[in-house]
Design a protein around this motif. Structure first.
Motif, PDB file in Angstrom:
ATOM      1  N   LEU A   1      -4.020  -8.608  -3.366  1.00 17.65           N
ATOM      2  CA  LEU A   1      -4.645  -9.743  -4.049  1.00 17.65           C
ATOM      3  C   LEU A   1      -3.987 -11.046  -3.627  1.00 17.65           C
ATOM      4  CD1 LEU A   1      -5.097  -8.383  -7.696  1.00 17.65           C
ATOM      5  CD2 LEU A   1      -6.490  -7.980  -5.653  1.00 17.65           C
ATOM      6  N   ARG A   2      -2.667 -11.051  -3.506  1.00 14.64           N
ATOM      7  CA  ARG A   2      -1.965 -12.257  -3.066  1.00 14.64           C
ATOM      8  C   ARG A   2      -2.372 -12.618  -1.632  1.00 14.64           C
ATOM      9  NH1 ARG A   2       1.259 -14.018  -6.875  1.00 14.64           N
ATOM     10  NH2 ARG A   2       2.270 -12.561  -8.321  1.00 14.64           N
ATOM     11  N   TYR A   3      -2.545 -11.613  -0.790  1.00 19.03           N
ATOM     12  CA  TYR A   3      -2.948 -11.872   0.597  1.00 19.03           C
ATOM     13  C   TYR A   3      -4.332 -12.518   0.642  1.00 19.03           C
ATOM     14  CZ  TYR A   3       0.874  -8.784   2.162  1.00 19.03           C
ATOM     15  OH  TYR A   3       2.096  -8.225   2.412  1.00 19.03           O
ATOM     16  N   VAL A   4      -5.248 -11.986  -0.172  1.00 20.56           N
ATOM     17  CA  VAL A   4      -6.614 -12.526  -0.179  1.00 20.56           C
ATOM     18  C   VAL A   4      -6.611 -13.970  -0.679  1.00 20.56           C
ATOM     19  CG1 VAL A   4      -8.872 -12.365  -1.307  1.00 20.56           C
ATOM     20  CG2 VAL A   4      -7.783 -10.307  -0.387  1.00 20.56           C
TER      21      VAL A   4
ATOM     22  N   SER B   1      -6.780 -19.309   6.877  1.00 22.71           N
ATOM     23  CA  SER B   1      -6.267 -18.648   8.078  1.00 22.71           C
ATOM     24  C   SER B   1      -5.333 -17.524   7.675  1.00 22.71           C
ATOM     25  CB  SER B   1      -5.517 -19.652   8.955  1.00 22.71           C
ATOM     26  OG  SER B   1      -4.684 -19.000   9.887  1.00 22.71           O
ATOM     27  N   MET B   2      -5.486 -16.374   8.297  1.00 22.95           N
ATOM     28  CA  MET B   2      -4.571 -15.269   8.002  1.00 22.95           C
ATOM     29  C   MET B   2      -3.187 -15.553   8.566  1.00 22.95           C
ATOM     30  SD  MET B   2      -6.832 -11.781   8.259  1.00 22.95           S
ATOM     31  CE  MET B   2      -8.236 -11.552   7.130  1.00 22.95           C
TER      32      MET B   2
ATOM     33  N   GLN C   1       1.842 -11.506  10.282  1.00 23.62           N
ATOM     34  CA  GLN C   1       0.390 -11.674  10.250  1.00 23.62           C
ATOM     35  C   GLN C   1      -0.366 -10.368  10.467  1.00 23.62           C
ATOM     36  OE1 GLN C   1      -1.837 -11.707  13.173  1.00 23.62           O
ATOM     37  NE2 GLN C   1      -3.586 -11.953  11.779  1.00 23.62           N
ATOM     38  N   PRO C   2       0.052  -9.485  11.409  1.00 21.66           N
ATOM     39  CA  PRO C   2      -0.680  -8.213  11.562  1.00 21.66           C
ATOM     40  C   PRO C   2      -0.668  -7.365  10.294  1.00 21.66           C
ATOM     41  CG  PRO C   2       0.667  -8.644  13.495  1.00 21.66           C
ATOM     42  CD  PRO C   2       1.070  -9.659  12.465  1.00 21.66           C
ATOM     43  N   ALA C   3       0.455  -7.391   9.569  1.00 19.71           N
ATOM     44  CA  ALA C   3       0.541  -6.604   8.331  1.00 19.71           C
ATOM     45  C   ALA C   3      -0.418  -7.150   7.286  1.00 19.71           C
ATOM     46  CB  ALA C   3       1.970  -6.616   7.801  1.00 19.71           C
ATOM     47  N   LEU C   4      -0.497  -8.472   7.176  1.00 22.16           N
ATOM     48  CA  LEU C   4      -1.427  -9.071   6.216  1.00 22.16           C
ATOM     49  C   LEU C   4      -2.870  -8.747   6.607  1.00 22.16           C
ATOM     50  CD1 LEU C   4      -1.296 -12.519   4.547  1.00 22.16           C
ATOM     51  CD2 LEU C   4      -3.345 -11.906   5.834  1.00 22.16           C
ATOM     52  N   SER C   5      -3.195  -8.872   7.877  1.00 21.21           N
ATOM     53  CA  SER C   5      -4.562  -8.593   8.331  1.00 21.21           C
ATOM     54  C   SER C   5      -4.948  -7.157   8.055  1.00 21.21           C
ATOM     55  CB  SER C   5      -4.690  -8.891   9.826  1.00 21.21           C
ATOM     56  OG  SER C   5      -4.458 -10.259  10.081  1.00 21.21           O
TER      57      SER C   5
ATOM     58  N   VAL D   1      -5.672  -6.662   4.321  1.00 23.69           N
ATOM     59  CA  VAL D   1      -6.957  -7.223   3.904  1.00 23.69           C
ATOM     60  C   VAL D   1      -8.103  -6.350   4.407  1.00 23.69           C
ATOM     61  CG1 VAL D   1      -8.516  -9.188   4.148  1.00 23.69           C
ATOM     62  CG2 VAL D   1      -6.074  -9.574   3.734  1.00 23.69           C
ATOM     63  N   ARG D   2      -8.027  -5.900   5.659  1.00 18.23           N
ATOM     64  CA  ARG D   2      -9.092  -5.049   6.191  1.00 18.23           C
ATOM     65  C   ARG D   2      -9.166  -3.716   5.433  1.00 18.23           C
ATOM     66  NH1 ARG D   2     -11.155  -9.389   7.696  1.00 18.23           N
ATOM     67  NH2 ARG D   2     -10.360 -10.320   9.613  1.00 18.23           N
ATOM     68  N   GLN D   3      -8.015  -3.182   5.083  1.00 14.49           N
ATOM     69  CA  GLN D   3      -7.991  -1.939   4.304  1.00 14.49           C
ATOM     70  C   GLN D   3      -8.652  -2.151   2.947  1.00 14.49           C
ATOM     71  OE1 GLN D   3      -4.061  -0.366   3.640  1.00 14.49           O
ATOM     72  NE2 GLN D   3      -4.792   1.328   2.372  1.00 14.49           N
ATOM     73  N   LEU D   4      -8.383  -3.294   2.328  1.00 16.67           N
ATOM     74  CA  LEU D   4      -9.013  -3.604   1.043  1.00 16.67           C
ATOM     75  C   LEU D   4     -10.523  -3.719   1.209  1.00 16.67           C
ATOM     76  CD1 LEU D   4      -8.771  -4.369  -1.945  1.00 16.67           C
ATOM     77  CD2 LEU D   4      -8.392  -6.734  -1.229  1.00 16.67           C
ATOM     78  N   GLU D   5     -10.986  -4.361   2.278  1.00 16.80           N
ATOM     79  CA  GLU D   5     -12.421  -4.481   2.514  1.00 16.80           C
ATOM     80  C   GLU D   5     -13.064  -3.113   2.681  1.00 16.80           C
ATOM     81  OE1 GLU D   5     -13.209  -8.732   4.641  1.00 16.80           O
ATOM     82  OE2 GLU D   5     -12.300  -7.173   5.884  1.00 16.80           O
TER      83      GLU D   5
END
Length: 291
Positions: free
Chosen positions: A6-9, A17-18, A29-33, A36-40
């Motif tokens: 949730l914080r990442y989103v 920007s990610m 940045q790769p970990a955040l991306s 987010v993709r996993q959440l999607e």
């Protein structure tokens, strides 16, 4: 879904920007991306689309981010109450051993990861009625249930967990099973005479099924051990992923899908400010999941 996602989103929505979001949160940045993709994928919805060199929220992303901000505000308020020492006595939670492990502990763990340490005492219960009795009598501050009963207590919906069939490998069953296909499948069930076994027996009878009972136990850990040893299958619901090695079990959903409603109960008006923030956090997170 977890609180860090949730914080990442929210950070990505605010910075556009990610890369910038990752820098503001001091994560790669790769970990955040990936998160987010996993959440999607979990939500089966697209939250962001590309916009120039950055990203922008989709309409679904706008709705999700708004709810996520409300969850995070509740958590921040809970952290502030915790930091000021507004804790009072330990939070006493009444729940079955199963829900203590599959719901209460993941919630407390997620809060600890956000800097909120909730001193908690767990009371084991054998039925939803016992949970309600402990809360109504003031012996527990909060009850967690997977059954809805008539009550004078305040009820906070916590979402729902999908009911699944957990089996040893090798069973000739489809990826999603019908209730009729349970006939002939050896099962591990609660012991005769317990409320949970009575509820399951009523369910089987309503479906016209005579279950093949291989093992009876009221300990949920025994259920999974029976599956791992190839002795039986079990009917399972949990809000967290199974910890058993995936090559040693097969997880199937039902067709049509079945869900177990989860809720928390408490005495209205009989909570400290810190506990009010905790209940609000639970409520907000449940609204986010439902939305």
């Amino acid at each position: 879904m977890n609180i860090q996602q949730l914080r990442y989103v929210v950070a990505t929505a605010e910075t556009g920007s990610m890369t910038a979001a990752a820098a503001s949160l001091y994560v790669a940045q790769p970990a955040l991306s990936r998160a987010v993709r996993q959440l999607e994928r979990e939500l089966e919805v697209t939250l962001f689309t590309r916009a120039g060199r950055g990203v922008a929220l989709t309409p679904a992303g706008e709705r999700f981010a708004g709810r996520a901000r409300r969850v995070l505000r509740s958590i921040d308020a809970l952290r502030d109450a915790d930091a000021t020492g507004d804790r009072g006595a330990p939070l006493v939670i009444a729940a079955s051993p199963t829900l203590q492990a599959s719901l209460a502990l993941p919630i407390l763990s997620a809060l600890r990861e956000q800097g909120v340490a909730v001193h908690t005492r767990m009371l084991g219960c054998g039925s939803t009625e016992e949970v309600h009795d402990l809360v109504a009598s003031g012996r527990a501050d909060l009850g967690i249930c997977d059954q809805v009963i008539e009550t004078a207590l305040a009820v906070v919906p916590l979402g729902r967990a999908e009911v699944r069939l957990i089996s040893p490998p090798g069973l000739d069953l489809p990826d999603r099973v019908t209730l009729a296909q349970l006939a002939g499948v050896p099962l591990v069930l609660p012991t005769v005479g317990t409320d949970r076994r009575a509820a399951l027996d009523r369910f089987f009878a309503a479906c016209g099924i005579t279950p093949v009972v291989s093992i009876e136990s009221d300990e949920r850990s025994v259920w999974m051990e029976a599956v791992l040893r190839g002795l039986a299958s079990c009917i399972w619901h949990s809000v967290e992923a199974l910890r058993a090695p995936q090559h040693e079990i097969v997880v199937r959903g039902f067709e049509p899908p079945m869900f177990q409603e989860l809720n928390a109960v408490h005495l209205a008006g009989n909570v400290s400010p810190a506990k009010v923030h905790l209940l609000d956090t639970l409520r907000r997170f449940a609204e986010l999941v439902a939305g």
